[in-house]
Design an enzyme around this catalytic site. Sequence first.
Site, PDB file in Angstrom:
ATOM      1  N   CYS A 118     -10.564   1.108   8.063  1.00 35.46           N
ATOM      2  CA  CYS A 118      -9.777   2.303   8.370  1.00 35.46           C
ATOM      3  C   CYS A 118     -10.339   3.495   7.626  1.00 35.46           C
ATOM      4  O   CYS A 118     -10.565   4.546   8.213  1.00 35.46           O
ATOM      5  CB  CYS A 118      -8.299   2.095   8.087  1.00 35.46           C
ATOM      6  SG  CYS A 118      -7.882   1.765   6.385  1.00 35.46           S
ATOM      7  N   GLU A 135       0.864  -1.192   0.000  1.00 32.01           N
ATOM      8  CA  GLU A 135       0.000   0.000   0.000  1.00 32.01           C
ATOM      9  C   GLU A 135       0.892   1.231   0.000  1.00 32.01           C
ATOM     10  O   GLU A 135       0.750   2.137   0.825  1.00 32.01           O
ATOM     11  CB  GLU A 135      -0.919  -0.020   1.217  1.00 32.01           C
ATOM     12  CG  GLU A 135      -1.730  -1.313   1.306  1.00 32.01           C
ATOM     13  CD  GLU A 135      -2.571  -1.431   2.575  1.00 32.01           C
ATOM     14  OE1 GLU A 135      -2.365  -0.638   3.503  1.00 32.01           O
ATOM     15  OE2 GLU A 135      -3.445  -2.319   2.610  1.00 32.01           O
TER      16      GLU A 135
END
Length: 648
Positions: free
Chosen positions: A412, A316
């Site tokens: 998240c 990521e």
Amino acid sequence: MLEKKVNMLPLDDIDIQDDFWKEFMELVRCHVIPYQWEALNDRIEGADPSFCMQNFKVAAGLQDGKFQGMVFQDSDVYKWLEAVAYSLMWHPDGELEITADGAIDIIAAAQQVDGYLDTYYILNGIEKRFTNLMDHHELYCLGHMVEAAVAYYKATGKRKFLDTAVGYVNCVYENIGIEPGKKQGYPGHEVAEMALVGLYGITGDERHLKLAKYFIDQRGQSPLYFAEEREKNGNYFHWANSYFKDQYYQAGKPVREQDRAEGHAVRAVYLYTGMAEVASATEDKKLFTACERIWNNIVEKQMYVTGAIGASEYGEAFTFDYDLPNDTVYAETCAAIGLIFFARRMFEITKDSRYTDVMERCLYNGVISGMSLDGKKFFYVNPLEVVPEASEKDFFKKHVKVERQKWFGCACCPPNIARLLSSIGGYAYEMDADSIFMNLFIGGDLKAVLGGNENAFHVKTDYPWDGNVKISVANQKKSRFTYAVRVPGWCSTWSLSVNGKMDTYPVENGYVYIKREWSNGDEICINMEMPVKLIAANPRVREDIGKVAVMRGPVVYCLEEEDNGDQLQEIYIKKQPIFDVKYEKDLLEGVVTLTTDGLRLSEDDWDEKTLYKEYKGRNFKEQKLKFIPYYAWTNRMPGEMSVWIRVE
Ligand SMILES: [Zn+2]
């Protein structure tokens, strides 16, 4: 001087009444916040349980059980509480406050005698705490707890959550630090750095600033703490064979020696935000220079046109300069939000619009694309090009979803969007003793004490669809102060008048400074011309060569299959297209669409049996192209989408 020159206007002094943003804020308040509370308590049918509140109850001895969920599960309720706090500031809600107080009671009940509070270790063996700072997120949860506790204290004046957070901070301070006998570690996932500086602003306790500065200073010092910790933990290192190694955590070298954004994108921008906070609070020039260097690297070489960051799904993470693939991208919503955090701190130190311009780019594009227009579904990954079949059948594109997803177990991005959107007013306006800065153009009412007197402002605008902004001043006593307005980087032609009179005012670092004595009824009118623009990328961005993106004002546009058919790669835009600009009230909650005459490769040149043949030029047929704002894509039928379009 690196001391912050301006600060956020308190959210309870801002009443946003704006067709565009109020919609998003109300979605968060009415749908996202209540839905997330249900999710945190495992009451969403068909969804994986979160276990978040259950873990706290078990840790507090209120019920039997064991720890379940992700190692960082505690942070979910903290992010929720932070969003609740901001929401309470502009929309008091007794019932919601009672719910939040109840959650805080449960959290506080789980706190240990010495202040420690992380349910994973409370329930899995507290003697093992602080032994895996690299991957076990104790200090990440601490950071989110502090952020939420500070916001909740500001919103309600209640101290319980703040005292709980301070207890945990002080426990960490006793156990981690440079002094002999303490562990010389730091967070594996940053966020505590910025949070602690915010806490110091409330408590004035030097230990809180010292801990933030320690986390920044110690990070990446040799010998590497994480390497030593791994040694003790059996040497497992997921990123050992990756190109980033410890830089996945921005911990391969001291932060003042880092010169580009590297590793996990969300961690990275959270760290840089903390670095800017610490640089400002401690007047650390070298640290601030590192922030500037890294900022430049991001916006000049690693940021998408939508303000998104993080090019690769693997880790990521950031990859290398000019590597900005549109269809395998990660571009996590949280990373664009983190870039806004970083931008705001840099602006507060410099009063330079280069930072607030990026803030605006992220907000109107790469951030709100993360939430569906009904507030019920979310993107983690925000691609700039999508082909549904590729997402389905190509392993390396499986993370690129064609539709936003419901908020399930590991969350998240959704609570992060919630906390940002419910505090948007604070990003729009900042002030010092005698100036107010208008960073974003959002309609509504606000009040601020400037030049020693109370002043109120009413802002009317249809931004981002229209570049006219009218600001009316209301005050009892005449007062002398500066109203500073950002001239957006995208805007080349603009005018500004005060009480109908055009005048020239000084422009500095992208802000027009109108300094005068203001009387009741004074009016500022800003007119920003908003033509459609074709945007090219630096030729080093391989994927975008020969293509353009379409922008109008701060809004990036895209083509969707629903309006333009499939095989979007066959579409070309004309060299000098003329656009029909139209506000469509009933489309996608009201958007400006752009239509123009374009071209599509003629299918007559090819048959199904031919994959290759000798090139003899290309034939086109005319096709009307319809562009919609990128943030609103896939709110109708899922299908192909593309931001970058070939030019004739
Ligand atoms: Zn996220």
